[in-house]
Scaffold this active site. Structure first.
Site, PDB file in Angstrom:
ATOM      1  CG  ASN A 127       3.598 -43.082 -24.306  1.00  0.00           C
ATOM      2  OD1 ASN A 127       3.825 -42.418 -25.314  1.00  0.00           O
ATOM      3  ND2 ASN A 127       2.383 -43.432 -23.941  1.00  0.00           N
TER       4      ASN A 127
ATOM      5  NE  ARG B 230       1.219 -45.237 -27.683  1.00  0.00           N
ATOM      6  CZ  ARG B 230       0.472 -44.127 -27.745  1.00  0.00           C
ATOM      7  NH1 ARG B 230       0.799 -43.052 -27.075  1.00  0.00           N
ATOM      8  NH2 ARG B 230      -0.596 -44.114 -28.492  1.00  0.00           N
TER       9      ARG B 230
ATOM     10  CG  HIS C 117      -6.271 -47.149 -29.170  1.00  0.00           C
ATOM     11  ND1 HIS C 117      -7.542 -46.670 -29.395  1.00  0.00           N
ATOM     12  CD2 HIS C 117      -5.619 -46.190 -28.470  1.00  0.00           C
ATOM     13  CE1 HIS C 117      -7.661 -45.473 -28.853  1.00  0.00           C
ATOM     14  NE2 HIS C 117      -6.507 -45.148 -28.287  1.00  0.00           N
TER      15      HIS C 117
ATOM     16  CG  LEU D  39     -15.189 -47.854 -25.339  1.00  0.00           C
ATOM     17  CD1 LEU D  39     -16.599 -48.025 -24.798  1.00  0.00           C
ATOM     18  CD2 LEU D  39     -15.214 -47.384 -26.789  1.00  0.00           C
TER      19      LEU D  39
ATOM     20  NE  ARG E 146      -8.178 -37.779 -31.211  1.00  0.00           N
ATOM     21  CZ  ARG E 146      -7.544 -38.858 -30.753  1.00  0.00           C
ATOM     22  NH1 ARG E 146      -7.945 -40.068 -31.104  1.00  0.00           N
ATOM     23  NH2 ARG E 146      -6.514 -38.731 -29.972  1.00  0.00           N
TER      24      ARG E 146
ATOM     25  CG  MET F   2     -18.167 -41.819 -19.937  1.00  0.00           C
ATOM     26  SD  MET F   2     -19.471 -41.160 -21.034  1.00  0.00           S
ATOM     27  CE  MET F   2     -18.744 -41.395 -22.654  1.00  0.00           C
TER      28      MET F   2
ATOM     29  CD  GLU G 233      -9.513 -50.769 -17.863  1.00  0.00           C
ATOM     30  OE1 GLU G 233      -9.153 -50.465 -16.719  1.00  0.00           O
ATOM     31  OE2 GLU G 233      -8.727 -50.774 -18.844  1.00  0.00           O
TER      32      GLU G 233
ATOM     33  CD  GLU H 286      -2.356 -48.387 -24.534  1.00  0.00           C
ATOM     34  OE1 GLU H 286      -2.933 -47.624 -23.735  1.00  0.00           O
ATOM     35  OE2 GLU H 286      -2.179 -48.108 -25.726  1.00  0.00           O
TER      36      GLU H 286
HETATM   37  P1  ADP Z   1      -6.577 -42.094 -22.421  1.00  0.00           P
HETATM   38  O1  ADP Z   1      -7.156 -42.339 -23.759  1.00  0.00           O
HETATM   39  O2  ADP Z   1      -6.217 -40.663 -22.188  1.00  0.00           O
HETATM   40  O3  ADP Z   1      -5.529 -43.091 -21.979  1.00  0.00           O
HETATM   41  P2  ADP Z   1      -8.231 -43.355 -20.391  1.00  0.00           P
HETATM   42  O4  ADP Z   1      -8.195 -44.735 -20.933  1.00  0.00           O
HETATM   43  O5  ADP Z   1      -7.548 -43.068 -19.118  1.00  0.00           O
HETATM   44  O6  ADP Z   1      -7.829 -42.279 -21.473  1.00  0.00           O
HETATM   45  O7  ADP Z   1      -9.788 -42.970 -20.236  1.00  0.00           O
HETATM   46  C1  ADP Z   1     -10.183 -41.690 -19.859  1.00  0.00           C
HETATM   47  C2  ADP Z   1     -11.699 -41.674 -19.812  1.00  0.00           C
HETATM   48  O8  ADP Z   1     -12.148 -42.641 -18.864  1.00  0.00           O
HETATM   49  C3  ADP Z   1     -12.286 -40.339 -19.399  1.00  0.00           C
HETATM   50  O9  ADP Z   1     -13.296 -39.961 -20.290  1.00  0.00           O
HETATM   51  C4  ADP Z   1     -12.892 -40.660 -18.043  1.00  0.00           C
HETATM   52  O10 ADP Z   1     -14.051 -39.933 -17.845  1.00  0.00           O
HETATM   53  C5  ADP Z   1     -13.237 -42.104 -18.163  1.00  0.00           C
HETATM   54  N1  ADP Z   1     -13.429 -42.690 -16.834  1.00  0.00           N
HETATM   55  C6  ADP Z   1     -12.509 -42.919 -15.887  1.00  0.00           C
HETATM   56  N2  ADP Z   1     -13.095 -43.410 -14.762  1.00  0.00           N
HETATM   57  C7  ADP Z   1     -14.428 -43.480 -15.020  1.00  0.00           C
HETATM   58  C8  ADP Z   1     -15.582 -43.892 -14.295  1.00  0.00           C
HETATM   59  N3  ADP Z   1     -15.480 -44.337 -13.046  1.00  0.00           N
HETATM   60  N4  ADP Z   1     -16.778 -43.813 -14.910  1.00  0.00           N
HETATM   61  C9  ADP Z   1     -16.884 -43.368 -16.158  1.00  0.00           C
HETATM   62  N5  ADP Z   1     -15.848 -42.968 -16.908  1.00  0.00           N
HETATM   63  C10 ADP Z   1     -14.639 -43.016 -16.359  1.00  0.00           C
END
Ligand code: ADP
Length: 399
Positions: free
Chosen positions: A8, A94, A183, A212, A244, A286, A336, A387
């Site tokens: 990637n 990718r 995605h 998300l 965004r 988040m 997740e 992915e």
């Molecule tokens: P990317 O789009 O960069 O691949 P990810 O799928 O890794 O992103 O998601 C990143 C987001 O997941 C961040 O906003 C992070 O805050 C959130 N995140 C990760 N662990 C938790 C958690 N335990 N509770 C809430 N949000 C989480």
């Protein structure tokens, strides 16, 4: 043993993963970053049999992607696993934008590379970097096929009424302006995993997938085919994201241009990098946003409300487009891990057959799990996305 190497590639970094496909197990993964800077970094992780990773980090100077691939090969030679013992049968790449041209994993030829480059006008930040990664990887692994797996491909099944913007048709056609969606690799993977987990034939399932992460998108999947998705010509459209805007009245662009004298570059940065939950609250992550929202930070609470409001808006739209929904699937970092976002998004939807079980929702686990109540007509699932594994599967299928 059949191994596939997944790449990637970004403009100044690339991630890699060596996957053994019989057991679908990751043997090693890594990251080469700050390519072209004075101090580049390579992190190489070797996975043990017990699932733990041993990490090796090195700071060095890496001028370009070709040197980056050499550094990766050196890391494999020094720390293992041996690429002689696990030679990749193919390299999967990718690629962000496949336009309307690529709808399946595609073995890379010179013509394919030219076409990916040509699609750079639709993804100026991503496609040139993807081409750089492909070219450098071809130098490092000259004897095996390279396969391009497109982020847009899964959404090529969108019907015209879903992908067409009500923009002057001649302009849209001339400049290839339409919804493409992104995605796709993740939406395909988690919708298939969900069907497999439920022991159902994917062809008979209607699903709504919420990916998300920092970027976020929602997809309506009918019988295994994407029929609508929230991202558009670019990944800016749709849901509120980390930085965004997601959907916004396009006339905001005219307004800020006229009133604030903002040019294209400034607006691009404002909408893509300074907005979303970060622009509303000053918080990107988040975890921080929910924590602050729960402890009286009004800006954080308001940003979370905007985030959830948009999720409900799209969810409702897709319920009506599909007519019948069997599963709602949450995936990626937020989907997740954030029980709170899941709970707030699906709160008050009992009349539509969507009932979350609070205890199941709060439970943490690394695998797939059901979080809806037994009497919920719609099954709500958390499905971890992968992915890289999906790219590896598609790479193998293409050769
Ligand atoms: P990317 O789009 O960069 O691949 P990810 O799928 O890794 O992103 O998601 C990143 C987001 O997941 C961040 O906003 C992070 O805050 C959130 N995140 C990760 N662990 C938790 C958690 N335990 N509770 C809430 N949000 C989480």
């Amino acid at each position: 043993m059949t191994a596939v190497l997944v790449i990637n590639s970004g403009s100044s970094s690339f991630k890699y993963q060596l996957i053994e496909m019989d057991a679908e197990a990751t043997l090693a993964r890594g990251l080469v970053e700050r390519i072209g800077a004075d101090e580049s970094r390579i992190v190489h992780e070797v996975m043990g049999d017990d699932g733990t990773a041993t990490s090796h980090e090195q700071i060095t100077q890496i001028h370009d992607h070709t040197a980056g691939f050499q550094a990766m090969l050196d890391a494999f030679a020094e720390h293992g696993p041996s690429l002689t013992e696990h030679p990749p049968v193919a390299v999967g790449h990718r690629v962000v934008h496949g336009g309307a041209r690529f709808f399946e994993p595609t073995v890379v030829t010179n013509l394919v590379t030219i076409n990916i480059q040509d699609l750079s006008e639709l993804a100026p930040l991503h496609n040139p970097a993807n081409v750089e990664g492909i070219t450098a990887a071809q130098e490092a692994f000259g004897d095996v096929p390279h396969v391009a797996v497109f982020d847009t491909a899964f959404h090529q099944t969108l019907p015209p009424e879903a992908y067409t913007y009500a923009l002057d048709a001649a302009t849209a056609e001339r400049y290839r302006v339409r919804k493409y969606g992104f995605h796709g690799t993740s939406h395909k993977f988690v919708s298939e995993e969900a069907a497999r987990f439920l022991g159902r034939d994917n062809a008979s399932l209607n699903q709504i997938v919420l990916h998300l992460g920092n970027g976020a998108s929602m997809t309506a999947v009918r019988g295994g085919r994407s029929v609508d998705t929230s991202m558009g010509l670019t990944p800016l459209e749709g849901l509120v994201m980390g930085t965004r805007t997601g959907d916004i009245d396009p006339a905001v662009v005219f307004h800020l241009h006229r009133r604030a004298d903002m040019g294209v570059a400034e607006l691009d940065e404002l909408f893509n990098s300074k907005s979303g939950i970060y622009g509303l609250s000053g918080l990107k992550d988040m975890r921080d946003l929910t924590e602050q929202a729960n402890t009286g930070n009004e800006k954080a609470r308001a940003a979370l409300d905007v985030y959830v409001h948009r999720l409900k808006q799209y969810l409702g739209g897709y319920v009506f487009q599909l007519g019948r929904v069997d599963t709602i699937v949450f995936t990626a970092g937020i989907g997740e891990n954030s029980a709170q976002v899941r709970a707030e998004t699906l709160a008050g939807l009992e009349n539509f057959g969507i009932r979350v079980d609070a205890a199941r929702n709060e439970q943490r686990s690394r695998g797939i799990r059901v979080i809806s109540a037994d009497d919920s007509a719609v099954t709500v699932l958390v499905v971890p996305t992968n992915e890289e594994l999906e790219i590896a599967r598609q790479t193998l299928s293409a050769i």
